[in-house]
Design a protein around this motif. Structure first.
Motif, short mmCIF file in Angstrom:
data_model
loop_
_atom_site.label_atom_id
_atom_site.label_comp_id
_atom_site.label_asym_id
_atom_site.label_seq_id
_atom_site.Cartn_x
_atom_site.Cartn_y
_atom_site.Cartn_z
N VAL A 356 0.84 -1.20 0.00
CA VAL A 356 0.00 0.00 0.00
C VAL A 356 0.87 1.25 0.00
CG1 VAL A 356 -1.64 1.34 1.39
CG2 VAL A 356 -1.98 -1.12 1.07
N ALA A 357 2.02 1.18 0.68
CA ALA A 357 2.92 2.34 0.75
C ALA A 357 3.53 2.70 -0.58
CB ALA A 357 4.02 2.08 1.79
N ALA A 358 3.40 1.85 -1.60
CA ALA A 358 4.01 2.12 -2.92
C ALA A 358 3.06 2.84 -3.86
CB ALA A 358 4.49 0.81 -3.54
N SER A 359 1.88 3.25 -3.39
CA SER A 359 0.95 4.00 -4.25
C SER A 359 0.78 5.40 -3.69
CB SER A 359 -0.40 3.28 -4.31
OG SER A 359 -1.06 3.34 -3.07
N PHE A 360 0.63 6.38 -4.60
CA PHE A 360 0.54 7.78 -4.22
C PHE A 360 -0.54 8.45 -5.06
CE2 PHE A 360 4.84 6.20 -3.85
CZ PHE A 360 5.16 6.49 -2.53
N ILE A 391 -1.86 -4.06 -2.49
CA ILE A 391 -2.72 -3.61 -3.59
C ILE A 391 -2.54 -4.56 -4.75
CG2 ILE A 391 -3.07 -1.80 -5.31
CD1 ILE A 391 -2.25 0.24 -3.20
N ALA A 392 -3.67 -4.96 -5.34
CA ALA A 392 -3.64 -5.74 -6.57
C ALA A 392 -3.74 -4.75 -7.74
CB ALA A 392 -4.77 -6.75 -6.61
N GLY A 400 8.44 -8.06 -11.15
CA GLY A 400 9.89 -7.93 -11.10
C GLY A 400 10.36 -6.50 -11.00
N GLU A 401 9.55 -5.51 -11.36
CA GLU A 401 9.94 -4.12 -11.23
C GLU A 401 9.99 -3.73 -9.75
OE1 GLU A 401 8.46 -1.96 -15.29
OE2 GLU A 401 6.94 -2.29 -13.73
N LYS A 402 10.79 -2.70 -9.50
CA LYS A 402 10.92 -2.21 -8.13
C LYS A 402 10.25 -0.84 -8.03
CE LYS A 402 15.15 -4.67 -6.90
NZ LYS A 402 14.47 -5.52 -5.89
N VAL A 403 9.45 -0.67 -6.97
CA VAL A 403 8.72 0.59 -6.78
C VAL A 403 9.12 1.22 -5.46
CG1 VAL A 403 6.74 -0.03 -8.21
CG2 VAL A 403 6.79 -0.75 -5.82
N ALA A 404 9.11 2.56 -5.46
CA ALA A 404 9.51 3.31 -4.27
C ALA A 404 8.41 3.23 -3.20
CB ALA A 404 9.78 4.76 -4.63
N LEU A 405 8.84 3.15 -1.96
CA LEU A 405 7.91 3.13 -0.82
C LEU A 405 7.74 4.52 -0.22
CD1 LEU A 405 9.00 -0.20 0.93
CD2 LEU A 405 7.11 0.19 -0.66
N ARG A 406 8.49 5.50 -0.74
CA ARG A 406 8.29 6.90 -0.37
C ARG A 406 8.31 7.72 -1.65
NH1 ARG A 406 12.09 6.32 4.13
NH2 ARG A 406 13.52 7.75 3.07
N ASP A 407 7.64 8.85 -1.64
CA ASP A 407 7.52 9.71 -2.82
C ASP A 407 8.87 10.34 -3.12
OD1 ASP A 407 6.94 11.56 -4.75
OD2 ASP A 407 5.06 12.20 -3.84
N PRO A 408 9.53 10.01 -4.25
CA PRO A 408 10.85 10.59 -4.56
C PRO A 408 10.80 12.07 -4.86
CG PRO A 408 10.08 9.22 -6.37
CD PRO A 408 9.12 9.01 -5.26
N THR A 409 9.65 12.57 -5.33
CA THR A 409 9.57 14.01 -5.61
C THR A 409 9.60 14.81 -4.33
OG1 THR A 409 7.14 13.95 -5.62
CG2 THR A 409 8.26 13.56 -7.71
N GLU A 410 9.00 14.27 -3.30
CA GLU A 410 9.05 14.96 -2.01
C GLU A 410 10.45 14.89 -1.42
OE1 GLU A 410 6.09 13.47 0.57
OE2 GLU A 410 4.39 14.18 -0.64
N GLU A 411 11.12 13.74 -1.61
CA GLU A 411 12.48 13.61 -1.11
C GLU A 411 13.40 14.61 -1.81
OE1 GLU A 411 13.61 11.64 1.32
OE2 GLU A 411 11.56 10.97 1.72
N ALA A 412 13.19 14.81 -3.14
CA ALA A 412 14.04 15.74 -3.89
C ALA A 412 13.80 17.18 -3.44
CB ALA A 412 13.76 15.60 -5.38
N SER A 413 12.53 17.51 -3.11
CA SER A 413 12.23 18.88 -2.71
C SER A 413 12.82 19.20 -1.34
CB SER A 413 10.71 19.08 -2.68
OG SER A 413 10.11 18.26 -1.69
#
Length: 415
Positions: A356-360, A391-392, A400-413
């Motif tokens: 669930v943490a991988a969806s924004f 989440i389905a 096989g793809e890897k998804v972020a568990l935190r929003d990278p745009t927020e981390e960049a800001s």
């Protein structure tokens, strides 16, 4: 500064190179050090999570005697977890009042027995007296009869007197016989009444003795002591404390449980909103707080038909009692241990799963950030189903793809 041929073109070229250089540097930066999760194919299990406590499927409860008047006091009680054998003492309740009662009843019994002995002695004396009087009456009858036989040599007057004396003697003899019979009957009735009184006194003594014996609660089977909660000592919103030495208990109060730990269950409560999703036979995964290294499986074995009010919180909600039969046994399990159960209410096999943490949410869209080389790529995804943890995904991602568990745009800001 000297001018060179084509000098006018050199400044735009330098400027374009600078812009390109800046773009490469931005796109070429390493991806932020964010936690990621792999997109996997698996089964999505929708579940209802419940909190409850471990209980034995079969157990023996030791209750305070219910035939007493007023509260009782605990003199001694074995500690929680103590192993006991059949016949061993588990709880001792105060017997002072019952001992005084028994002493009084024993005095009444002795008095009743003394009364019987006195009545029997009196009956024997009366019997002897009545027998003596009867013998005397019979003797008088015989003597009167002898006198009557002499009437041939006596005058008519004397003969009449002798007949009268004979009749009188015979009447007295009959009265003496009747007195003897009635005396026996009266003595027997009196003795019987006193025997009944003694029987009642003996019954009271025996009842007092049974009452004293019932104050010692013994183990009817082998087991392990589990002290039950004292609901009288519970404060609003707090858990009830266990019974202890010195506590006063009400007649019939459940004090100790001896569980059979070969088969256990989890007793929980489910609120009205989730009751309709649960049914008998549904499977569950059970985790016991005190046994963190083992996961148990269970089955919903019972759901109450009526809702009960739970006063442990305010406002008190209505919920239903639910029981989960645990399939495995473990020697570390003890009644009263806290447990969490996840009851499966629906399953989606072959689903593409992410946490669930991988969806924004971005501009009304649901997105995930997929790690591509040295950067994260934003992708719109379509959700098919979800539970509290997973989440389905219907579209937008591949296994096989890897998804972020935190929003990278927020981390960049934040940088």
């Amino acid at each position: 500064m000297r001018l060179h041929r084509g000098g006018r073109l050199r400044w735009p070229t330098i400027g374009l190179a600078a812009v390109v250089g800046i773009g490469v540097l931005w796109h070429g930066r390493a991806a932020p050090a964010l936690p990621t999760a792999e997109v996997k194919t698996g089964e999505l299990v929708d579940f209802v999570e419940l909190r409850g406590e471990v209980k034995a499927v079969k157990s023996v409860t030791l209750n305070a005697p219910s035939s007493t008047d007023g509260d009782l006091q605990i003199i001694s009680i074995l500690k929680n977890g103590t192993g006991v054998k059949t016949g061993e003492n588990v709880v001792q309740l105060d017997t002072v009042k019952l001992q005084r009662t028994r002493e009084q009843q024993q005095s009444d019994l002795k008095r009743a027995e003394a009364e019987i002995e006195g009545a029997q002695a009196q009956a024997r004396l009366q019997e002897e007296q009545n027998r003596t009087e009867l013998m005397q009456a019979r003797y008088d009858v015989e003597r009167a009869r002898l006198d009557v036989q002499k009437q041939e040599i006596l005058s008519a007057i004397e003969a009449g007197k002798t007949k009268l004396r004979l009749a009188t003697a015979e009447q007295r003899a009959r009265e003496a016989e009747q007195k003897l019979r009635s005396g026996r009957a009266a003595a027997a009735a009196d003795i019987e009444s006193k025997k009944q009184k003694r029987a009642k006194a003996l019954f009271e003594v025996q009842r007092a003795q049974r009452g004293i014996e019932s104050m010692t609660l013994k183990a009817p089977v082998d087991g392990m002591v589990t002290i039950l909660p004292n609901w009288r000592g519970r404060f609003f919103g707090a858990n009830a404390p266990e019974f202890k030495e010195g506590d006063r208990v009400w007649p019939g109060a459940p004090l100790v449980e001896l569980p059979d730990l070969s088969a256990v269950r989890v007793a929980a409560r489910v609120d009205e909103a989730e009751r309709g999703q649960l049914s008998l036979g549904q499977t569950a995964v059970v985790r016991v707080d005190a046994v963190p290294d083992k996961e148990f499986t269970g089955t919903v074995s019972d759901i109450s038909a009526l809702a009960k009010i739970d006063f442990s919180t305010w406002p008190p909600p209505k919920n239903f009692d639910l029981a989960l039969r645990v399939a495995q046994s473990d020697p570390r399990l003890r009644p009263g241990m806290s447990a969490t159960a996840r009851v499966a209410i629906d399953r989606v096999p072959g689903a593409l799963l992410i946490p669930v943490a991988a969806s924004f949410q971005k501009g009304g869209r649901t997105v995930s950030y997929v790690l591509r080389g040295a950067r994260f790529e934003e992708r719109t995804i379509e959700i098919a189903r979800r539970n509290r943890e997973q989440i389905a995904v219907a579209r937008g991602l591949r296994a096989g793809e890897k998804v972020a568990l935190r929003d990278p745009t927020e981390e960049a800001s934040r940088r």
